[in-house]
Structure formats: C-alpha cells, structure tokens
Enzyme design. Structure first.
Site, mmCIF file in Angstrom:
data_model
loop_
_atom_site.group_PDB
_atom_site.id
_atom_site.type_symbol
_atom_site.label_atom_id
_atom_site.label_comp_id
_atom_site.label_asym_id
_atom_site.label_seq_id
_atom_site.Cartn_x
_atom_site.Cartn_y
_atom_site.Cartn_z
ATOM 1 N N TYR A 159 -14.162 -10.026 53.977
ATOM 2 C CA TYR A 159 -14.270 -10.549 52.784
ATOM 3 C C TYR A 159 -13.305 -10.522 51.918
ATOM 4 O O TYR A 159 -12.364 -11.506 51.433
ATOM 5 C CB TYR A 159 -15.618 -10.614 52.066
ATOM 6 C CG TYR A 159 -16.057 -11.439 50.871
ATOM 7 C CD1 TYR A 159 -16.257 -12.606 51.162
ATOM 8 C CD2 TYR A 159 -15.757 -11.525 49.482
ATOM 9 C CE1 TYR A 159 -16.545 -13.769 50.493
ATOM 10 C CE2 TYR A 159 -15.760 -12.087 48.572
ATOM 11 C CZ TYR A 159 -16.542 -13.447 49.039
ATOM 12 O OH TYR A 159 -16.412 -14.480 48.101
ATOM 13 N N LYS A 163 -10.356 -13.447 51.241
ATOM 14 C CA LYS A 163 -9.873 -13.864 49.892
ATOM 15 C C LYS A 163 -8.352 -13.679 49.259
ATOM 16 O O LYS A 163 -7.977 -14.481 48.518
ATOM 17 C CB LYS A 163 -10.750 -13.576 49.003
ATOM 18 C CG LYS A 163 -12.240 -13.990 49.082
ATOM 19 C CD LYS A 163 -12.206 -15.618 49.174
ATOM 20 C CE LYS A 163 -13.851 -15.952 49.301
ATOM 21 N NZ LYS A 163 -13.793 -17.542 49.439
#
Length: 254
Positions: A159, A163
């Site tokens: 994740y 990002k």
C-alpha cells in the site's frame, strides 16, 4: 485602496467526475462537490449504490448522474472519458488495500493493489487530461492518496509503495500539464472511519497504534476530507499544483 477579493470556492458550471463515489471518502467528496455547485458524475463499479446516491442528491436539487466505471480497466476508462464532454474536475477515490507483512505478500495481491491504486489512477488522469487539452480547457485533477505516501506502516509495504508512486506521478503530471492550465494534486488522509476501515478500528492493538500517532487524539471522519476536495477543485487553489494536502491529525509532524 482596493481590497483583494477572495477567490470563489463555488463550482457552478463545472463538470466533476468522482471515481469511487459509491462509498466512504469518494461518496463524501461527491456530496461536497455537488453542494458547491458542480454537476457531478458519480462513477464506480457498484451502480446500484450510485443510483441511490444520485437519488439523494437530486432530491436536494443538486446535479448528479452516474457512470459504471472500473478504473483498473484501462480501455473501458478511456472509452468512458472519450464518450463524455471534458470534465473540469476529476477526483479519484478508487483504491484498494490488502495488508500483509512484507514477507508474506503474494504477487496476486501486489498486482491487485497496484492495478487500482497506481495503474488505474495514472490512466484515469491521462484520459481526463487528454480530453481537456484537446478542448483547450483548464482543469483540476485530484487523487485521494494517503499519509502512507510519505511514511511507512506496519503490514503496509505494498500500500505504501502504491501511494508513494501516486505522489511521484502527481508531481510529474503537474509539470507536464501546467502550461495547459491543468492542476494535479493529491489529498493525503490519515485513517478515516469507513465501512472498509472499520475492522482496523475494532482491533485494539491497531487502534492503539493509530491513536498514538494522531496528535489530535481522534480518528478521521469523511467530513474531514470534504472541504479539501472543494478547495482543490475550486479557484481558491488556483496556484496549487504538483503537491498534496496532508489531513493526518499531525501523524507526519514527527
């Protein structure tokens, strides 16, 4: 003396696309943009939830329509954007999180998260920007990123990687499209209470970790993001591009 005039936060006459509008942050941002006067196209994979949101918005005399859209399907995304008039505003809240220790991440989960968070976001921005450039129109492209685009987190290697990538592509796109009047920015929230994040808050160990990091001593609500969405979409942020709005309760202040 002539007093300066505050730029408008209003969005009348603007068309806004909100991807991931069926729930959570995306739904809240769609409401915010509609309340600010934009005609909002609600986009997501779950068209039944979109119709319910559209009905609620139109009942308040707000402007909204729906569009079935899966940002991970690049060809379908391109076709959908091409079939519409240019969107003055694009807000992409579509995202996926599959959290595992880095030693246990499998390629399938890595690809699933990357395909939505990076690949989908990249080509959605590309499609909207190309349509604006062809029409000679300015625009504001906003991606819901995360504080994890600037820090690391437990069980969040994939994740965080996606990002961080979103933050990098945002800067590069802003540089390329600035002369066309297209602004590209992100919103970076901390942990926000939604149906998808509720299990995290229900885990005592994870909640303690979150509360230790957030200096304002409370978790985020979707309402905390709505004002930032309107600001970045409007003329009030006319000189902002290639950057982010960190809405993290002080998490990254350390």
């Amino acid at each position: 003396m002539t007093l300066p005039q505050t730029p408008s936060f209003r969005l009348e006459g603007k068309r806004a696309l909100v991807a991931g509008a069926s729930s959570g942050i995306g739904l809240a941002c769609a409401v915010a943009l509609a309340e600010a006067g934009a005609h909002v196209t609600l986009a997501a994979r779950r068209s039944d939830k979109l119709r319910d949101l559209q009905d609620q918005l139109t009942a308040k005399s707000l402007l909204a329509d729906t569009l079935a859209l899966d940002v991970s399907n690049i060809d379908a995304t391109r076709a959908a954007i091409e079939a519409n008039d240019p969107f003055d505003i694009s807000l992409n809240a579509a995202g996926l999180a599959l959290h595992t220790p880095a030693t246990e991440t499998n390629p399938e989960d890595y690809d699933a998260v990357s395909n939505i968070n990076v690949r989908g976001a990249y080509f959605l921005n590309q499609a909207v920007a190309k349509k604006l450039i062809a029409a000679g129109k300015p625009g504001s492209l906003i991606t819901i990123s995360s504080q994890m685009g600037y820090v690391g987190g437990q069980d969040r290697a994939v994740y965080c990687a996606t990002k961080h990538a979103v933050e990098g592509m945002t800067k590069a796109m802003a540089i390329e499209w600035g002369k066309a009047g297209i602004r590209v920015n992100t919103i970076c929230p901390t942990f926000i209470v939604t149906d998808l994040t509720r299990p995290t808050f229900e885990d005592p160990e994870k909640r303690a970790w979150i509360m230790d990091k957030i200096k304002l001593d409370r978790v985020g609500e979707v309402e905390d993001i709505m004002g930032a969405a309107v600001f970045l979409a409007s003329d009030a942020s006319a000189l902002m591009t290639g950057t982010h709005m960190m809405i993290d309760g002080g998490w990254t202040a350390d």
